[in-house]
Write a protein that holds these residues in place. Structure first.
Motif, PDB file in Angstrom:
ATOM      1  N   UNK A 174       0.778  -1.229   0.000  1.00 35.52           N
ATOM      2  CA  UNK A 174       0.000   0.000   0.000  1.00 35.52           C
ATOM      3  C   UNK A 174       0.810   1.280   0.000  1.00 35.52           C
ATOM      4  N   UNK A 175       2.143   1.162   0.108  1.00 32.58           N
ATOM      5  CA  UNK A 175       2.966   2.365   0.202  1.00 32.58           C
ATOM      6  C   UNK A 175       3.002   3.109  -1.127  1.00 32.58           C
ATOM      7  N   UNK A 176       2.902   4.433  -1.042  1.00 35.02           N
ATOM      8  CA  UNK A 176       3.000   5.326  -2.193  1.00 35.02           C
ATOM      9  C   UNK A 176       4.109   6.346  -1.916  1.00 35.02           C
ATOM     10  N   UNK A 177       4.538   7.052  -2.954  1.00 34.36           N
ATOM     11  CA  UNK A 177       5.590   8.046  -2.810  1.00 34.36           C
ATOM     12  C   UNK A 177       5.111   9.387  -3.356  1.00 34.36           C
ATOM     13  N   UNK A 178       5.371  10.443  -2.602  1.00 34.56           N
ATOM     14  CA  UNK A 178       5.076  11.806  -3.033  1.00 34.56           C
ATOM     15  C   UNK A 178       6.372  12.604  -3.034  1.00 34.56           C
ATOM     16  N   UNK A 179       6.680  13.240  -4.161  1.00 37.55           N
ATOM     17  CA  UNK A 179       7.932  13.991  -4.245  1.00 37.55           C
ATOM     18  C   UNK A 179       7.885  15.209  -3.324  1.00 37.55           C
ATOM     19  N   UNK A 180       8.968  15.408  -2.609  1.00 36.37           N
ATOM     20  CA  UNK A 180       9.078  16.530  -1.682  1.00 36.37           C
ATOM     21  C   UNK A 180       9.863  17.653  -2.347  1.00 36.37           C
ATOM     22  N   UNK A 181       9.268  18.846  -2.356  1.00 37.74           N
ATOM     23  CA  UNK A 181       9.891  20.006  -2.985  1.00 37.74           C
ATOM     24  C   UNK A 181       9.991  21.141  -1.973  1.00 37.74           C
ATOM     25  N   UNK A 182      10.865  22.106  -2.213  1.00 33.95           N
ATOM     26  CA  UNK A 182      10.953  23.245  -1.288  1.00 33.95           C
ATOM     27  C   UNK A 182       9.592  23.918  -1.122  1.00 33.95           C
ATOM     28  N   UNK A 248      12.455  22.757   3.529  1.00 36.00           N
ATOM     29  CA  UNK A 248      13.308  23.858   3.095  1.00 36.00           C
ATOM     30  C   UNK A 248      14.087  23.437   1.861  1.00 36.00           C
ATOM     31  N   UNK A 249      15.389  23.392   1.990  1.00 38.99           N
ATOM     32  CA  UNK A 249      16.208  22.914   0.882  1.00 38.99           C
ATOM     33  C   UNK A 249      16.097  21.399   0.794  1.00 38.99           C
ATOM     34  N   UNK A 250      16.014  20.883  -0.409  1.00 38.78           N
ATOM     35  CA  UNK A 250      15.891  19.446  -0.599  1.00 38.78           C
ATOM     36  C   UNK A 250      16.503  19.058  -1.934  1.00 38.78           C
ATOM     37  N   UNK A 251      17.197  17.950  -1.963  1.00 34.56           N
ATOM     38  CA  UNK A 251      17.804  17.450  -3.199  1.00 34.56           C
ATOM     39  C   UNK A 251      16.730  16.939  -4.149  1.00 34.56           C
ATOM     40  N   UNK A 252      17.023  16.829  -5.428  1.00 35.10           N
ATOM     41  CA  UNK A 252      16.040  16.281  -6.372  1.00 35.10           C
ATOM     42  C   UNK A 252      15.735  14.813  -6.079  1.00 35.10           C
ATOM     43  N   UNK A 253      14.568  14.395  -6.494  1.00 34.53           N
ATOM     44  CA  UNK A 253      14.137  12.995  -6.404  1.00 34.53           C
ATOM     45  C   UNK A 253      14.169  12.472  -4.968  1.00 34.53           C
ATOM     46  N   UNK A 254      13.572  13.250  -4.065  1.00 38.80           N
ATOM     47  CA  UNK A 254      13.368  12.822  -2.687  1.00 38.80           C
ATOM     48  C   UNK A 254      11.861  12.693  -2.472  1.00 38.80           C
TER      49      UNK A 254
END
Length: 283
Positions: A174-182, A248-254
Motif C-alpha cells: 500500500x505504500x505510495x511516494x510523493x515527491x518533496x519540494x521546497x 526547506x532545501x531538498x535534493x532532487x528525487x526525494x
C-alpha cells in the motif's frame, strides 16, 4: 486476517524460502505439463459453490468431509502464513471440487439453467482468485482498519516504551511516494502531550543528498540522505495536537512515503488531508 483469508485464493504464488515459480523455471514438466494454479483455484471455488446446494439436498454425509477439509485448511493457513508451500497441500482437495464443476458441466439436467449457474459460479471463482484481494486492499481495507484500529497501531517494548504508527507494512503493497519540494508543508495530527513526541519519518532518495525541515515553532533540522530508504528523526513541540513542518532545501528525487491502505484523516499535505497516512512512527 481477512486479507490473509483472501490471499489464500489469490492467483499469485507467495514465495518464501521455497518458490514454486522459481522451480517452474528449472523444470520442463512444471512449466508446460501442469495446469496453472489460478485456473485450479477458480474452478475449485466454483465447484464448491455449485455443489453445496445439491449435496445439501441429497444429504451426502461423506461430501461434508471435503468441505471440512477445505475450511480447516483455509482457516489454518490464513491464521499463520499464507505462503505457496503451505497452500499446496490443499490443492488436491480443491481439485476434487474443480472436478465436480467439470462433471456438472457435462451432465446438465436443465441445459440453460445449469449453464447459467455454472458460468456464474466460475465468474465468481475467477473474481475471487484474480480480483478479490486487490478490491479489498484498494477499496475496503482502509475503512475496515479505521473501524478495527481507530487509534492506529501501538507497540509496547519490554522496557515499557510505546511506539505508535498509522501505516501498514511495506510488504502489503500500500505504500505510495510523493515527491518533496521546497515549500511543501507536511503535517501529522497527534495526541497532545506535555512532553512532546519524537518522530521517525520514512523518506526515499534516488541518490545521496540532503533535506531541511522547519518546524512550526521555527526550529530547523538538516538531514543527510543516502540512496534508498531513510529515517528522519526529530521532535515535535509539547502540547501541540498537530505536528507541522515545512520542507526547506531538498535534493532532487526525494520522496515521502505514505500508505494508501490506511485512512484515519491524521496526515496532512499542504494543508489538506492526505489520501492515506504518512509512513512515520512516534514515541
Amino acid at each position: 486476517q481477512f486479507r490473509k483469508a483472501l490471499l489464500f485464493w489469490e492467483a499469485g504464488e507467495i514465495p518464501n524460502n521455497v518458490s514454486i515459480l522459481e522451480a517452474e523455471t528449472q523444470s520442463f514438466c512444471l512449466r508446460w505439463l501442469t495446469l496453472p494454479g489460478w485456473i485450479l483455484l477458480a474452478l475449485g471455488a466454483a465447484g464448491a459453490l455449485v455443489l453445496w446446494p445439491r449435496l445439501w439436498r441429497e444429504q451426502r454425509a461423506n461430501a461434508w468431509l471435503l468441505y471440512g477439509m477445505l475450511l480447516a485448511g483455509w482457516a489454518g493457513v490464513s491464521a499463520f502464513y499464507v505462503l505457496s508451500r503451505f497452500r499446496a497441500p490443499m490443492l488436491p482437495c480443491i481439485a476434487v471440487f474443480a472436478g465436480g464443476w467439470v462433471a456438472l458441466l457435462r451432465r446438465r439436467r436443465d441445459p440453460r439453467r445449469d449453464a447459467f449457474l455454472l458460468a456464474g459460479a466460475f465468474a465468481a471463482g475467477l473474481w475471487l482468485v484474480l480480483s478479490a484481494g486487490t478490491f479489498y486492499r484498494e477499496f475496503c481495507e482502509a475503512r475496515i482498519m479505521a473501524l478495527v484500529r481507530p487509534q492506529g497501531t501501538e507497540i509496547v517494548f519490554p522496557d515499557g516504551e510505546r511506539c505508535r504508527f498509522d501505516h501498514g507494512p511495506r510488504s502489503f503493497g500500500g505504500w505510495r511516494l510523493t515527491e518533496l519540494k521546497p515549500g511543501t508543508e507536511v503535517g501529522k495530527r497527534l495526541p497532545a502531550t506535555p512532553e512532546g513526541v519524537r518522530m521517525d519519518w520514512t523518506v526515499f532518495s534516488a541518490a545521496q543528498g540532503e533535506i531541511g525541515l522547519t518546524a512550526s515553532d521555527g526550529r530547523r533540522e538538516q538531514f543527510v540522505l543516502e540512496p534508498g530508504e531513510n529515517h528522519l528523526k526529530f521532535s515535535c513541540p509539547a502540547g501541540e495536537g498537530v505536528c507541522l513542518w515545512r520542507i526547506g532545501s531538498v535534493s532532487p528525487d526525494v520522496f515521502g512515503a505514505w500508505d494508501g491502505h490506511r485512512r484515519y484523516g491524521r496526515s496532512l499535505l499542504n494543508g489538506k488531508v492526505l489520501a492515506g497516512e504518512w509512513v512515520m512512527r512516534w514515541k
